[in-house]
Design a protein around this motif. Structure first.
Motif, PDB file in Angstrom:
ATOM      1  N   LYS A 159       0.839  -1.207   0.000  1.00 56.86           N
ATOM      2  CA  LYS A 159       0.000   0.000   0.000  1.00 56.86           C
ATOM      3  C   LYS A 159       0.876   1.260   0.000  1.00 56.86           C
ATOM      4  N   ILE A 160       1.961   1.209   0.773  1.00 53.95           N
ATOM      5  CA  ILE A 160       2.870   2.360   0.848  1.00 53.95           C
ATOM      6  C   ILE A 160       3.634   2.503  -0.459  1.00 53.95           C
ATOM      7  N   ILE A 161       4.022   1.365  -1.056  1.00 53.37           N
ATOM      8  CA  ILE A 161       4.741   1.420  -2.334  1.00 53.37           C
ATOM      9  C   ILE A 161       3.904   2.172  -3.366  1.00 53.37           C
ATOM     10  N   ALA A 162       2.614   1.881  -3.385  1.00 50.57           N
ATOM     11  CA  ALA A 162       1.725   2.554  -4.353  1.00 50.57           C
ATOM     12  C   ALA A 162       1.732   4.062  -4.104  1.00 50.57           C
ATOM     13  N   GLN A 163       1.706   4.460  -2.835  1.00 51.89           N
ATOM     14  CA  GLN A 163       1.720   5.905  -2.514  1.00 51.89           C
ATOM     15  C   GLN A 163       3.036   6.545  -2.947  1.00 51.89           C
ATOM     16  N   VAL A 164       4.136   5.814  -2.719  1.00 54.44           N
ATOM     17  CA  VAL A 164       5.453   6.360  -3.070  1.00 54.44           C
ATOM     18  C   VAL A 164       5.578   6.531  -4.583  1.00 54.44           C
ATOM     19  N   PHE A 165       5.182   5.502  -5.326  1.00 53.18           N
ATOM     20  CA  PHE A 165       5.266   5.614  -6.791  1.00 53.18           C
ATOM     21  C   PHE A 165       4.329   6.693  -7.323  1.00 53.18           C
ATOM     22  N   GLU A 166       3.167   6.826  -6.680  1.00 56.92           N
ATOM     23  CA  GLU A 166       2.231   7.867  -7.092  1.00 56.92           C
ATOM     24  C   GLU A 166       2.865   9.248  -6.898  1.00 56.92           C
ATOM     25  N   ALA A 167       3.547   9.412  -5.756  1.00 61.47           N
ATOM     26  CA  ALA A 167       4.202  10.699  -5.480  1.00 61.47           C
ATOM     27  C   ALA A 167       5.306  10.964  -6.507  1.00 61.47           C
ATOM     28  N   ILE A 168       6.062   9.934  -6.845  1.00 58.69           N
ATOM     29  CA  ILE A 168       7.146  10.122  -7.822  1.00 58.69           C
ATOM     30  C   ILE A 168       6.564  10.492  -9.186  1.00 58.69           C
ATOM     31  N   ARG A 169       5.491   9.836  -9.537  1.00 59.25           N
ATOM     32  CA  ARG A 169       4.870  10.136 -10.829  1.00 59.25           C
ATOM     33  C   ARG A 169       4.343  11.583 -10.850  1.00 59.25           C
ATOM     34  N   SER A 186       8.420  -3.805 -12.992  1.00 55.60           N
ATOM     35  CA  SER A 186       7.142  -3.537 -13.656  1.00 55.60           C
ATOM     36  C   SER A 186       6.621  -2.154 -13.278  1.00 55.60           C
ATOM     37  N   GLN A 187       6.705  -1.817 -11.987  1.00 51.04           N
ATOM     38  CA  GLN A 187       6.253  -0.496 -11.536  1.00 51.04           C
ATOM     39  C   GLN A 187       7.124   0.604 -12.135  1.00 51.04           C
ATOM     40  N   ALA A 188       8.441   0.362 -12.133  1.00 52.39           N
ATOM     41  CA  ALA A 188       9.354   1.385 -12.640  1.00 52.39           C
ATOM     42  C   ALA A 188       9.094   1.654 -14.115  1.00 52.39           C
ATOM     43  N   LEU A 189       8.902   0.585 -14.877  1.00 49.24           N
ATOM     44  CA  LEU A 189       8.651   0.765 -16.310  1.00 49.24           C
ATOM     45  C   LEU A 189       7.288   1.407 -16.552  1.00 49.24           C
ATOM     46  N   ARG A 190       6.363   1.163 -15.652  1.00 52.24           N
ATOM     47  CA  ARG A 190       5.013   1.729 -15.813  1.00 52.24           C
ATOM     48  C   ARG A 190       5.021   3.246 -15.657  1.00 52.24           C
ATOM     49  N   ILE A 191       5.853   3.746 -14.743  1.00 52.69           N
ATOM     50  CA  ILE A 191       5.764   5.192 -14.466  1.00 52.69           C
ATOM     51  C   ILE A 191       6.889   6.012 -15.095  1.00 52.69           C
ATOM     52  N   SER A 192       7.967   5.390 -15.569  1.00 47.66           N
ATOM     53  CA  SER A 192       9.080   6.181 -16.119  1.00 47.66           C
ATOM     54  C   SER A 192       8.955   6.359 -17.630  1.00 47.66           C
TER      55      SER A 192
END
Lengths: 225, 288
Positions: A159-169, A186-192
């Motif tokens: 849940k926290i990972i999702a918040q962190v990636f959302e903030a980075i995005r 997968s997350q990194a490729l999704r948002i970068s």
């Protein structure tokens, strides 16, 4: 904006970074992927002045910063949020942010709302996720032109990972230049926007994140597909 | 009862002086993780800096004290740059450098200034009567000034941006560097400040204890005892440990055989280390 030219580096006698070149344009969000020991964190250490390379050059906006100590690299415009989210545990959250500096362009409490209620609390009492958010906020306070995140999801709950990636995005959407090392490919490729893949200290693949995520080798080795 | 309360007052004033004597050592350890065995010698040289400022320039106590502060800040900064700073990360070399520097400074002081006792300021002022209690003027001013200075140092560390930076570097120097803070510059400032505080302590205590090259041993021993008892790197610990030791010291001398009395503070120190090895206000990880 940021150029790494043929950089190599040895750690404890072993070649950990082998002739790596990469470029990050202004406002770009670039992720660096690779397995454990591929040299991702070592490469960030070279870019952010934690270590000096054996050969090669690192340039920020055309100015060579190769081998500069970390505090000079920060002042030049590259700030790092290191792995395992180190913060000043004996200082309050507000004091931590004051040490990091104030960035008028970023409202850290809007970006990381969880931190607001702990402003007067000792940072040592924060949870892992909150420490990660504070560590990222510290880096942003230094008013960087390039912000570097090293394994921002490391050791955090989903849940926290999702918040962190959302903030980075969201940061990326403001036009900030971002370099991120991340095991969660997968997350990194999704948002970068773009990605580099490191193996045994060498860049084996780079390109747009969408293309990289379609690469067979990446799908097998990093995406488990 | 009156003797007991008199000794408590004497002990608290003495304890304030002990605490001030120790704070520079504690700061340098707490922020830089450097154990400075030259601390006693620098304390003594600081006293001479004030003494000669007063003698040669005809200054009174306060201007001489300011002179000593500035001179010893510079001396401390230079020692950090060319000495301790070169050995950071090598505790053995740092320790030997500190011991060597201490011997050189003490030997140099004997050669340059002789071994006779000297005084700064007025040590002939009469004792002050506070109701049924009598307090020597020099001891009272030194004790009160020590406590006031400790309060100021606490405010500097706890409430100012510079103090916050000091605390951040003490907490995590590498993270501080990644925020643009140059830890070498902070180390120079802290070592300079710690040395200057030692000089101030020596100047304030000289009307009580006099000044000679031999005061370095007393200062080093007292400072280490206070800092270990209070907890390495803790200013609050220095204050509390200084007051405790001061009171124990005076009570021991008042009620025990004079040969036994000096041992009592050491017994308290040993007992504390057995029961709470990190000291009263220390943190366990600092011992690692």
């Amino acid at each position: 904006m940021l150029v790494v030219e043929n950089v190599s580096s040895r750690f404890a006698g072993a070649l950990k970074i082998d002739d790596v070149s990469m470029q990050v344009g202004e406002g770009e969000f670039v992720s660096i992927l690779g397995a454990n020991g591929a040299g991702k964190t070592s490469l960030l250490g070279l870019i952010t002045g934690r270590y000096a390379p054996s050969s090669g050059r690192i340039l920020l906006e055309g100015k060579e910063i190769t081998g500069w100590p970390a505090h000079r690299v920060v002042r030049a415009g590259i700030a790092l949020a290191p792995q395992n989210h180190p913060i000043f545990t004996s200082l309050t959250v507000d004091e931590n942010l004051a040490v990091g500096g104030t960035n008028p362009d970023i409202d850290v409490f809007a970006l990381f709302p969880n931190l607001e209620r702990y402003r007067k609390a000792l940072a040592g009492r924060l949870s892992g996720g909150e420490r990660q958010m504070l560590s990222m906020a510290l880096a942003l306070g230094a008013r960087p032109r390039v912000v570097v995140f090293d394994e921002p999801s490391s050791g955090l709950a989903p849940k926290i990972i999702a918040q962190v990636f959302e903030a980075i995005r969201r940061l990326a959407d403001t036009g900030m230049t971002i370099v991120m090392v991340e095991q969660n490919a997968s997350q990194a490729l999704r948002i970068s926007d773009r990605a580099y893949v490191l193996e045994h200290g060498r860049v084996v693949l780079h390109g747009a994140s969408a293309e990289i995520s379609e690469n067979d080798h990446v799908r097998q080795a990093y995406l488990g597909v | 009862m009156q003797l007991f309360l008199q000794q408590i007052i004497n002990g608290l004033l003495l304890g304030g002086m002990f605490a001030l004597m120790s704070i520079g050592l504690s700061m340098v350890f707490g922020i830089m993780k450097t154990v400075n065995f030259a601390y006693g010698a620098l304390y003594m040289v600081g006293g001479y800096a004030a003494y000669w400022s007063a003698e040669l320039l005809g200054l009174s106590l306060l201007p001489a004290l300011i002179c000593a502060f500035l001179i010893m800040f510079a001396v401390g900064a230079v020692i950090e740059i060319i000495g301790f700073g070169q050995f950071r990360g090598n505790d053995d070399a740092s320790l030997i450098f500190g011991l060597g520097l201490s011997l050189v400074l003490k030997g140099g002081a004997v050669l340059a200034w002789g071994s006779q006792n000297r005084f700064i300021g007025d040590n002939s002022a009469p004792a002050i009567e506070l109701g049924p209690f009598i307090v020597p003027y020099a001891r009272m001013t030194a004790g009160i000034a020590s406590l006031a200075l400790i309060g100021l140092i606490y405010l500097l560390i706890a409430r100012t941006g510079l103090g916050r930076t000091f605390r951040a570097v003490a907490d995590n120097a590498e993270r501080a560097q990644l925020l643009g803070i140059d830890p070498r510059l902070i180390n120079v400032a802290v070592f300079g400040f710690g040395t200057a505080i030692a000089a101030v302590a020596c100047v304030l205590l000289t009307p009580v204890y006099s000044l000679s090259p031999a005061v370095d041993d007393t200062a080093l021993f007292t400072a280490f005892t206070v800092v270990i008892l209070g907890g390495l790197g803790s200013i609050a610990g220095c204050l509390v440990a200084g007051l405790i030791l001061g009171v124990i010291y005076t009570l021991s001398f008042a009620y025990l055989i004079s040969n036994v009395a000096p041992i009592v503070p050491l017994l308290v120190l040993i007992l504390t280390l057995i029961l709470r090895p990190q000291g009263l206000f220390g943190q366990k990880e600092r011992l690692a």
